[in-house]
Design an enzyme around this catalytic site. Sequence first.
Site, PDB file in Angstrom:
ATOM      1  N   ARG A  11       0.553  -0.843  -0.089  1.00 26.55           N
ATOM      2  CA  ARG A  11      -0.071   0.230   0.205  1.00 26.55           C
ATOM      3  C   ARG A  11       0.799   1.139  -0.142  1.00 26.55           C
ATOM      4  NH1 ARG A  11      -2.600  -4.845  -0.816  1.00 26.55           N
ATOM      5  NH2 ARG A  11      -4.972  -4.139  -0.475  1.00 26.55           N
ATOM      6  N   GLY A  38       4.183   7.772  25.603  1.00 30.31           N
ATOM      7  CA  GLY A  38       2.616   8.043  25.130  1.00 30.31           C
ATOM      8  C   GLY A  38       3.079   8.706  23.667  1.00 30.31           C
ATOM      9  N   ARG A  70      -2.991   5.271  28.031  1.00 29.03           N
ATOM     10  CA  ARG A  70      -1.983   5.948  26.602  1.00 29.03           C
ATOM     11  C   ARG A  70      -1.179   5.894  26.069  1.00 29.03           C
ATOM     12  NH1 ARG A  70      -0.774   7.834  30.674  1.00 29.03           N
ATOM     13  NH2 ARG A  70       1.718   8.995  31.364  1.00 29.03           N
ATOM     14  N   ASN A 128      10.151  16.293  29.079  1.00 29.29           N
ATOM     15  CA  ASN A 128      11.015  17.326  30.180  1.00 29.29           C
ATOM     16  C   ASN A 128      11.568  17.762  28.694  1.00 29.29           C
ATOM     17  OD1 ASN A 128      13.749  16.568  30.503  1.00 29.29           O
ATOM     18  ND2 ASN A 128      12.528  14.840  29.945  1.00 29.29           N
ATOM     19  N   CYS A 173      15.723  28.099  18.636  1.00 32.44           N
ATOM     20  CA  CYS A 173      15.044  29.781  18.303  1.00 32.44           C
ATOM     21  C   CYS A 173      13.720  29.940  18.396  1.00 32.44           C
ATOM     22  CB  CYS A 173      14.904  29.421  16.734  1.00 32.44           C
ATOM     23  SG  CYS A 173      16.502  29.597  15.762  1.00 32.44           S
ATOM     24  N   CYS A 186       2.506  14.868  32.779  1.00 28.92           N
ATOM     25  CA  CYS A 186       1.389  13.851  32.856  1.00 28.92           C
ATOM     26  C   CYS A 186       0.731  13.577  34.305  1.00 28.92           C
ATOM     27  CB  CYS A 186       1.384  12.316  31.552  1.00 28.92           C
ATOM     28  SG  CYS A 186       1.765  13.593  30.007  1.00 28.92           S
ATOM     29  N   CYS A 243      20.670  32.974  17.757  1.00 28.97           N
ATOM     30  CA  CYS A 243      19.954  31.723  18.584  1.00 28.97           C
ATOM     31  C   CYS A 243      21.639  31.154  19.467  1.00 28.97           C
ATOM     32  CB  CYS A 243      19.792  30.778  17.683  1.00 28.97           C
ATOM     33  SG  CYS A 243      19.246  28.863  18.528  1.00 28.97           S
TER      34      CYS A 243
END
Length: 250
Positions: A11, A38, A70, A128, A173, A186, A243
């Site tokens: 496919r 998750g 989840r 994090n 940035c 969470c 940056c």
Amino acid sequence: MTDDDLLRYSRHILLDDIGIEGQDQLLAAHALVIGAGGLGSPVALYLGSAGVGRITLVDPDTVDLTNLQRQIAHSQDRIGQPKVASAAAAVHALNPGAQLDTLVQRADATLLDRWVPQADVVLDCSDNFATRQLVNAACVRHRRPLVSGAAIGFDGQVSVYDCRQPDAPCYACLFPPDAPPEEVRCATMGVFAPLVGIIGATQAAEALKLLAGVGTSLAGRLQMLDARRMRWDEIRIPRQPACPVCGAAH
């Protein structure tokens, strides 16, 4: 490709944008996935089922009962196992031919400097700010495209940071390392179960597009999802010359 491969990936092969050549590129590719929770669950499952030949999973944690709401790569009978081993088992159940490296470690600078140069694409599925900054810095150093996602509550975001493009920004940035946001997790804030699936599946799609050379990536665009209204918003992100990570002086 074997006859079984031609059937398994038929496919994709039927898609003009992918075809035999694009599927061969996926089979030869190496994806580095930081986090097997998750976001990392749908990422690992879709990359594995789509035929990415080598997947390296990095996560220091073990499967917990609270994850199962989840984190769809894990199951009740794998509670207590390392998340990377559980996710690898789920991928192999879909595609026994996938090659997986499992690292039960935190993604620190040393690990990233070893593994990022080996990868064709890096997917940040961590939870994090500090890890996201380390992953971004490593991708800039080693010139590897980064697909970054985040989700909390009913809100998600996803983008591609591709330092190979001269005008494309890096993660820093948009989110400067010296201005960390308030950490929300969470465990304390909660998260809508399908949200991580939507964001993780979008990360997998962007990674597969990069590997197969299909379409236009999200580089320079941040997609934000409000799942309460199921509304996507997009902002354009320019590269920041000052940056500290990817700026001209660096």
